[in-house]
Design a protein around this motif. Structure first.
Motif, mmCIF file in Angstrom:
data_model
loop_
_atom_site.group_PDB
_atom_site.id
_atom_site.type_symbol
_atom_site.label_atom_id
_atom_site.label_comp_id
_atom_site.label_asym_id
_atom_site.label_seq_id
_atom_site.Cartn_x
_atom_site.Cartn_y
_atom_site.Cartn_z
ATOM 1 N N ARG A 101 9.589 14.872 -8.278
ATOM 2 C CA ARG A 101 9.746 13.547 -8.251
ATOM 3 C C ARG A 101 8.617 12.776 -7.093
ATOM 4 N NH1 ARG A 101 15.508 13.136 -7.068
ATOM 5 N NH2 ARG A 101 16.508 12.666 -8.834
ATOM 6 N N VAL A 102 7.582 13.379 -6.329
ATOM 7 C CA VAL A 102 6.990 12.563 -5.646
ATOM 8 C C VAL A 102 5.755 13.338 -6.141
ATOM 9 C CG1 VAL A 102 8.530 11.264 -4.244
ATOM 10 C CG2 VAL A 102 7.701 13.349 -3.732
ATOM 11 N N PRO A 103 4.240 12.727 -5.539
ATOM 12 C CA PRO A 103 3.203 12.891 -5.942
ATOM 13 C C PRO A 103 3.673 14.140 -4.357
ATOM 14 C CG PRO A 103 3.320 10.551 -5.525
ATOM 15 C CD PRO A 103 4.509 11.273 -4.965
ATOM 16 N N ALA A 104 2.256 14.766 -4.605
ATOM 17 C CA ALA A 104 2.168 16.171 -3.233
ATOM 18 C C ALA A 104 1.831 15.023 -2.503
ATOM 19 C CB ALA A 104 1.615 17.276 -4.481
ATOM 20 N N ARG A 105 0.718 14.302 -2.293
ATOM 21 C CA ARG A 105 -0.344 14.118 -1.037
ATOM 22 C C ARG A 105 0.877 13.082 -0.727
ATOM 23 N NH1 ARG A 105 -5.240 12.792 0.736
ATOM 24 N NH2 ARG A 105 -5.700 10.478 1.199
ATOM 25 N N TRP A 106 1.854 12.456 -1.255
ATOM 26 C CA TRP A 106 2.724 11.910 -0.307
ATOM 27 C C TRP A 106 3.223 12.887 0.081
ATOM 28 C CZ3 TRP A 106 7.681 10.749 -0.229
ATOM 29 C CH2 TRP A 106 8.433 9.443 0.192
ATOM 30 N N THR A 107 3.969 13.339 -0.355
ATOM 31 C CA THR A 107 4.876 14.822 0.523
ATOM 32 C C THR A 107 3.993 15.030 1.714
ATOM 33 O OG1 THR A 107 6.224 15.202 -1.345
ATOM 34 C CG2 THR A 107 6.447 16.721 1.081
ATOM 35 N N GLY A 108 3.126 15.055 1.728
ATOM 36 C CA GLY A 108 2.340 15.284 2.750
ATOM 37 C C GLY A 108 1.817 14.660 3.671
ATOM 38 N N ILE A 109 1.767 13.692 3.114
ATOM 39 C CA ILE A 109 1.570 12.199 4.662
ATOM 40 C C ILE A 109 3.108 12.168 5.005
ATOM 41 C CG2 ILE A 109 1.842 9.844 4.697
ATOM 42 C CD1 ILE A 109 -0.341 9.827 1.864
ATOM 43 N N LYS A 110 4.133 12.165 4.667
ATOM 44 C CA LYS A 110 5.512 12.107 5.154
ATOM 45 C C LYS A 110 5.919 12.846 6.335
ATOM 46 C CE LYS A 110 5.990 8.827 3.469
ATOM 47 N NZ LYS A 110 6.806 7.493 4.616
ATOM 48 N N TYR A 111 4.735 14.869 6.125
ATOM 49 C CA TYR A 111 4.776 15.607 6.906
ATOM 50 C C TYR A 111 4.384 15.483 8.076
ATOM 51 C CZ TYR A 111 8.244 18.849 4.932
ATOM 52 O OH TYR A 111 9.507 19.627 3.830
ATOM 53 N N LEU A 112 3.373 14.584 8.050
ATOM 54 C CA LEU A 112 2.710 14.578 8.986
ATOM 55 C C LEU A 112 3.136 13.734 9.762
ATOM 56 C CD1 LEU A 112 -0.726 14.112 7.813
ATOM 57 C CD2 LEU A 112 -0.346 16.138 8.951
ATOM 58 N N GLU A 113 4.055 12.349 8.891
ATOM 59 C CA GLU A 113 4.528 10.855 9.482
ATOM 60 C C GLU A 113 5.795 11.524 10.540
ATOM 61 O OE1 GLU A 113 2.988 6.964 7.270
ATOM 62 O OE2 GLU A 113 5.010 8.458 6.653
ATOM 63 N N ARG A 114 6.025 12.843 10.445
ATOM 64 C CA ARG A 114 6.965 13.619 10.631
ATOM 65 C C ARG A 114 8.383 12.906 10.649
ATOM 66 N NH1 ARG A 114 7.302 13.829 16.312
ATOM 67 N NH2 ARG A 114 6.366 11.786 16.921
ATOM 68 N N VAL A 144 0.550 -1.354 -0.126
ATOM 69 C CA VAL A 144 0.171 -0.029 -0.223
ATOM 70 C C VAL A 144 0.810 1.031 -0.283
ATOM 71 C CG1 VAL A 144 -1.314 1.428 1.506
ATOM 72 C CG2 VAL A 144 -2.149 -1.188 1.049
ATOM 73 N N GLN A 145 2.439 1.176 0.741
ATOM 74 C CA GLN A 145 2.681 2.277 0.906
ATOM 75 C C GLN A 145 3.771 2.349 -0.469
ATOM 76 O OE1 GLN A 145 5.629 2.545 4.391
ATOM 77 N NE2 GLN A 145 4.145 0.726 5.139
ATOM 78 N N ILE A 146 3.698 1.579 -1.274
ATOM 79 C CA ILE A 146 4.170 1.685 -2.843
ATOM 80 C C ILE A 146 3.461 2.086 -3.776
ATOM 81 C CG2 ILE A 146 5.264 0.799 -4.557
ATOM 82 C CD1 ILE A 146 6.917 -1.144 -2.348
ATOM 83 N N MET A 147 2.006 1.052 -3.477
ATOM 84 C CA MET A 147 1.526 2.387 -4.435
ATOM 85 C C MET A 147 0.934 3.887 -3.512
ATOM 86 S SD MET A 147 -1.111 -1.081 -3.426
ATOM 87 C CE MET A 147 -2.922 -1.029 -4.353
ATOM 88 N N GLU A 148 0.318 4.356 -3.312
ATOM 89 C CA GLU A 148 0.714 5.595 -2.666
ATOM 90 C C GLU A 148 1.846 6.667 -3.638
ATOM 91 O OE1 GLU A 148 0.192 5.009 1.941
ATOM 92 O OE2 GLU A 148 -1.155 6.841 1.457
ATOM 93 N N LEU A 149 3.039 5.923 -3.902
ATOM 94 C CA LEU A 149 4.096 6.709 -4.382
ATOM 95 C C LEU A 149 3.252 6.611 -5.831
ATOM 96 C CD1 LEU A 149 6.631 7.832 -3.345
ATOM 97 C CD2 LEU A 149 7.878 5.721 -3.456
#
Lengths: 80, 711
Positions: B201-214, B102-107
Motif C-alpha cells: 500500500r505505501v512506500p517503505a520509507r514512508w512507513t519508516g518515517i511514520k514509525y519515527l513520528e510515532r 510535501v507530505q503528499i509527495m512523500e507518499l
C-alpha cells in the motif's frame, strides 16, 4: 545582549524569533504544522480582550494561540 | 474513455471548497466518511470522454493521525489510491501550504499544485515563479483564483493529463532528515522492503518515517500485519528518539518537521520574490483587526453581530415559517374535510401532517441561519469570535466558537436548538463539540417560551419579565456548568490545541454561501421525510392507543345525548378527552410515574404533557390542556390553563418552579435528537436524552423541595 524569554511574556507589537518549542504530541504537531518552528520570526499583533489568546503575525499569515500553549515556546526578542 | 478518481486536498481557508464547487457546480452530493462524522463531498463530472469522480478531502494542515480529518484524508489516499490529487494552496502563504504538499509527495501520489488566491499575491506585490516551482518540485503547477473561477478548467485539464500519464504509478519524494535520522531510516527501509511490510500500500520509507513520528494509526496497522517486524521498527524508533533527545533536545517528529520546512525553504528560495512589497495591503486585515478585536470595541461589535444574526434568523425566518404553517394547516383542514372521522384521519392529520409540518417549519430558520453563518465563516469573522471569547469558554472546557450554537439555540430566549445543534459544525475540536452539542438544547428555545410564560403568568403574575430573564440566565449557567462536568468526566482530557489561523478578512462569495446553505437545508429536509416521519407516527400512536373501551365511549355518547346545551356537550367532550389521554400508553406511563414524579411535585397530568414534550416542546401546553379537561389549548393563549393550574391544590408554586427547571433541562425534542445524532452519533444523542432527563429530574426535585421549604 538579548535574553531568552517565554512567548507568554511577550508584549503587543514586540518582534520575536522562535528559539525552541518544548511541546510534544498533538500540541507540538499543531504548532509546527502552522509554521511555528525554531528560527521563525513572529510579530505579536494583538491579544484578545481578556489578554488570552494572543495573535501572532508570521511572514505570510496570522495565527492565534492560547497563553497555555505559548508557555511551550521560547523566543528571543529582536531589535526593531 | 476513462474513469478517474481525483482527490482535492488543501489547508483550511485555502479556497479548496470554492474550487470544488467551481469544478462540480451543483453536481455533488454530501455524505459522511464511513464511521466518522467528517463530511465527504463527491462530485461527478465529465471532461470530454472521461468520467471524473472528484472527492473533496477535509481541510488539513498535515497528514498525521491526530485528528479524524487528517486520518480520513490520509486513508483516502492510501486505500482508494486516487489517480491524482489536486492540492489547492493559498499561494499567499505558500511556504506553510507546501507543508501538506510535501507530505503528499512523500507518499508518492501524483500531485498537481493549484496555486490559488493568485489575485491576492499579485496585488500584494509578491511574485511567484510557478514555472520554476513546477520544475523544482516535479509537479504540475496551475495558477488559479477560485472565487472568480480563474484557472479551474486549466487545473482540471492538467490533472487529467497527469492522471493519464502516471497510470496509478506512485513516485515518492525522498527528503533527507539529517545525519541523526537518515541512517536509521535507511535501515528501516531495508527491513521493511525485505519483509514486504505494508509495501503493498505505501512506500517503505514512508512507513519508516511514520514509525519515527510515532504515528499511532500506522503502528497499530503494522502490529496487526506483522508483530515481529513492527516490534523491531518500534525499538529502532525508540532508540534513535532517546539519542536525539539527549543530543539535540528534540524528538524525531520535531526534527522531521524542521527538515521538511528546510526542504520547502530551499524549494521556494527563488520561486517567491518580493520586488515591491505593498506593506499596506498586507496589513489591511491587521488594521481591521485593530478595531474588530479591540479590547472594548471588539466585544461590543461581536455582541451586535450575534444579536443581528439572531434577530434576522428569527424575525425574517418567521415570515416563510408562517407560510409553511398555513400550508400545513390547510392540508390538515383539507384532510379533515375529506376523510371520515376515525383513526386514519387522526393518523394523517395529527401524526403525519402535524409531525412533518412541524419539522419542515424549521426549514426557513435553518436557511437564514446558515446564510449568515456561512457568510461570517467565509469572511473570517468566526475565527475572531473564537479568538475573543476563548478565554471565557476555556474555563468550562469549551471553545470560543461554542458561543454561536448557544445563541442560536436560545441563548437569547426564542431561538431553536435544531439550527443551534447544526451550528456546532464550525467547531473543529471534537471534545468541545460534543460538550457543546449536549448542553446547547438547555437554552430557552421558542417552543419552551410559552410553557414558561404560562407558568409565570399563573404563579408569578406581574413578574413575567423577571422570571424569563432568570430562566434565560439559569439556562446559560446550567449549560456551562454541565459542560464543565462533562469535560472532566465523560469527555475528559486536555483541551484540543487552540492554535489556529486567523485568515485575512475576505468578502464571501454569494455562490459559496448559497451552495453551503442549500446543502444544510436539503440535508435537514430529507430527514423530515424519513426518520422524523417514523418517530412522529410512533409518538402519535403513544398518545392515541389504547383507545377508550367501547362502554366508556358509549357512556359519554349517552351523556352527550342527554346534554341540554352546546356548552355541556363540549364540556363532556373535554372530560372524555382527559379520560382518553389517560387511557393511552403515554397516559399510562404518566400515571405509573406519578409516585416518582411527585418528588418533584408533578401529577400525572404534568407527566403526560412532559411525555408529549419529547415530540416538541410546544406540545407541553396543549397536552396539559387536554389532561386538565380544557380541550386543546392554544400555546399562545394559555390563560384558561394558567387559571386552572393555580386552582389545582395538587399543583403548587413549588411545582411550577420545578416544572420550569425540568422543562429547561430535560431531553431535547426528537428533531433535535435526530440532528444531534447526525452531528455526533446515535450513542451520544441517546446519552443526551437519558443524561439530561436524569439531571432534569434531580434538579427539579431539588428545586421543588427548596421552594417548598422557603416559599
Amino acid at each position: 545582549m538579548t535574553q531568552d524569554m517565554c512567548l507568554r511574556k511577550a508584549k503587543v507589537n514586540q518582534k520575536l524569533k522562535i528559539k525552541s518549542i518544548a511541546a510534544e504530541g498533538e500540541l507540538g504537531r499543531r504548532i509546527r504544522d502552522l509554521g511555528l518552528i525554531p528560527g521563525t520570526e513572529v510579530h505579536v499583533i494583538g491579544k484578545a480582550p481578556l489578554r488570552d489568546p494572543v495573535a501572532l503575525r508570521l511572514k505570510d499569515f496570522t495565527l492565534t494561540l492560547r497563553n497555555s500553549e505559548a508557555d511551550h515556546i521560547t523566543v528571543i526578542p529582536l531589535e526593531d | 474513455m476513462a474513469r478517474y478518481i481525483i482527490g482535492i486536498a488543501g489547508n483550511p481557508n485555502c479556497g479548496k471548497t470554492t474550487m470544488f464547487n467551481e469544478l462540480t457546480g451543483a453536481r455533488q452530493h454530501v455524505a459522511n466518511w464511513p464511521g466518522v462524522t467528517v463530511e465527504k463531498k463527491v462530485g461527478h463530472i465529465y471532461s470530454g470522454p472521461d468520467a471524473v469522480e472528484l472527492v473533496d478531502l477535509p481541510g488539513t494542515y498535515s497528514l498525521t493521525a491526530y485528528t479524524q480529518e487528517e486520518l480520513v484524508a490520509r486513508n483516502f489516499l492510501v486505500d482508494e489510491r486516487p489517480e491524482a490529487v489536486i492540492d489547492i494552496m493559498n499561494a499567499d502563504a505558500l511556504e506553510r501550504n507546501l507543508y501538506l504538499a510535501v507530505q503528499i509527495m512523500e507518499l508518492g501520489v501524483p500531485l498537481i499544485f493549484g496555486l490559488n488566491m493568485m489575485d491576492e499575491v499579485r496585488s500584494s506585490g509578491k511574485r511567484i515563479d510557478s514555472a520554476l516551482l513546477a520544475k523544482l518540485s516535479g509537479c504540475a503547477v496551475v495558477e488559479t483564483v477560485a472565487r472568480h473561477g480563474e484557472g479551474a478548467q486549466e487545473l482540471l485539464k492538467a490533472t487529467l493529463e497527469v492522471a493519464e500519464s502516471k497510470r496509478g504509478h506512485w513516485e515518492p519524494l525522498t527528503i533527507s532528515y539529517g545525519p541523526d535520522l537518515d541512517p536509521v531510516l535507511k535501515e528501516m527501509q531495508a527491513l521493511i522492503e525485505k519483509e514486504e511490510f505494508l509495501t503493498d500500500r505505501v512506500p517503505a520509507r514512508w512507513t519508516g518515517i511514520k514509525y519515527l513520528e510515532r504515528d499511532e494509526d500506522v503502528v497499530i496497522k503494522g502490529r496487526m500485519t506483522n508483530t515481529a517486524v513492527s516490534d523491531r521498527l518500534e525499538a529502532m524508533a525508540r532508540e534513535v528518539a532517546e539519542h536525539t533527545e539527549k543530543t539535540l533536545k528534540a524528538r524525531p517528529d520535531a526534527i522531521i518537521a524542521d527538515y521538511r520546512y528546510g526542504y520547502i525553504a530551499s524549494l521556494i528560495k527563488d520561486v517567491v520574490s518580493y520586488p515591491v512589497l505593498d506593506a499596506d495591503r498586507i496589513s489591511r486585515s491587521d488594521k481591521m483587526d485593530k478595531v474588530l478585536t479591540h479590547q472594548f470595541l471588539g466585544p461590543i461589535i461581536m455582541l451586535a453581530i450575534v444579536y443581528l444574526i439572531y434577530k434576522i434568523t428569527f424575525s425574517v425566518g418567521e415570515i416563510p415559517m408562517g407560510w409553511l404553517e398555513s400550508l400545513f394547516g390547510w392540508m390538515g383542514d383539507a384532510a379533515n374535510a375529506v376523510l371520515p372521522d376515525g383513526l386514519l384521519r387522526s393518523l394523517i392529520v395529527s401524526g403525519i401532517i402535524d409531525g412533518v409540518g412541524g419539522v419542515l417549519g424549521f426549514v426557513p430558520l435553518i436557511m437564514f441561519m446558515f446564510l449568515m453563518i456561512s457568510a461570517l465563516e467565509d469572511s473570517g469573522y468566526i475565527a475572531r469570535m473564537a479568538y475573543m471569547l476563548d478565554r471565557i469558554f476555556k474555563v468550562f472546557g469549551l471553545h470560543g466558537t461554542s458561543v454561536l450554537p448557544f445563541i442560536v439555540s436560545g441563548g437569547i430566549a426564542g431561538g431553536c436548538a435544531v439550527p443551534g445543534v447544526m451550528a456546532t459544525r464550525t467547531l473543529r475540536s471534537p471534545k468541545e463539540k460534543l460538550a457543546t452539542l449536549f448542553v446547547a438544547p438547555y437554552m430557552t428555545c421558542g417552543a419552551k417560551v410559552p410553557v414558561f410564560l404560562m407558568l409565570a403568568a399563573a404563579f408569578f403574575p406581574k413578574n413575567e419579565a423577571a422570571v424569563m430573564l432568570t430562566i434565560t440566565l439559569g439556562a446559560w449557567a446550567m449549560a456551562l456548568i454541565v459542560a464543565r462536568v462533562l469535560r472532566s468526566t465523560v469527555i475528559r482530557g486536555a483541551s484540543t490545541p487552540f492554535v489556529m489561523e486567523l485568515p485575512p478578512y475576505r468578502m464571501p462569495t454569494l455562490r459559496g454561501v448559497l451552495i453551503h446553505t442549500w446543502e444544510r437545508t436539503w440535508e435537514y429536509a430529507k430527514k423530515a421525510g424519513t426518520v422524523i416521519l417514523g418517530i412522529s407516527i410512533l409518538l402519535w400512536a403513544m398518545m392515541t392507543f389504547p383507545q377508550l373501551p367501547a362502554d366508556r365511549v358509549a357512556h359519554y355518547e349517552a351523556q352527550r345525548a342527554a346534554a341540554g346545551s352546546e356548552e355541556q356537550v363540549s364540556e363532556i367532550g373535554n372530560i372524555e378527552a382527559e379520560e382518553a389521554i389517560r387511557h393511552t400508553l403515554a397516559g399510562r406511563i404518566g400515571t405509573a410515574l406519578e409516585p416518582l414524579s411527585e418528588l418533584a411535585g408533578f401529577n400525572w397530568r404534568v407527566n403526560i404533557a412532559l411525555t408529549g414534550g419529547f415530540a416538541a416542546k410546544e406540545v407541553i401546553v396543549s397536552t396539559l390542556g387536554t389532561a386538565y379537561s380544557l380541550g386543546e389549548i392554544d400555546a399562545e393563549e394559555a390563560q384558561p390553563l394558567s387559571e386552572r393550574l393555580v386552582k389545582d391544590p395538587g399543583f403548587s408554586r413549588a411545582s411550577a418552579i420545578a416544572l420550569i427547571v425540568f422543562t429547561m433541562l430535560y431531553a431535547p425534542c426528537f428533531v433535535t435528537v435526530v440532528t444531534m445524532a447526525r452531528e455526533s452519533s446515535w450513542k451520544w444523542a441517546a446519552f443526551s436524552v437519558v443524561g439530561s432527563t436524569g439531571l432534569a429530574f434531580v434538579m427539579a426535585v431539588i428545586a421543588f423541595n427548596a421552594a417548598e421549604a422557603f416559599l
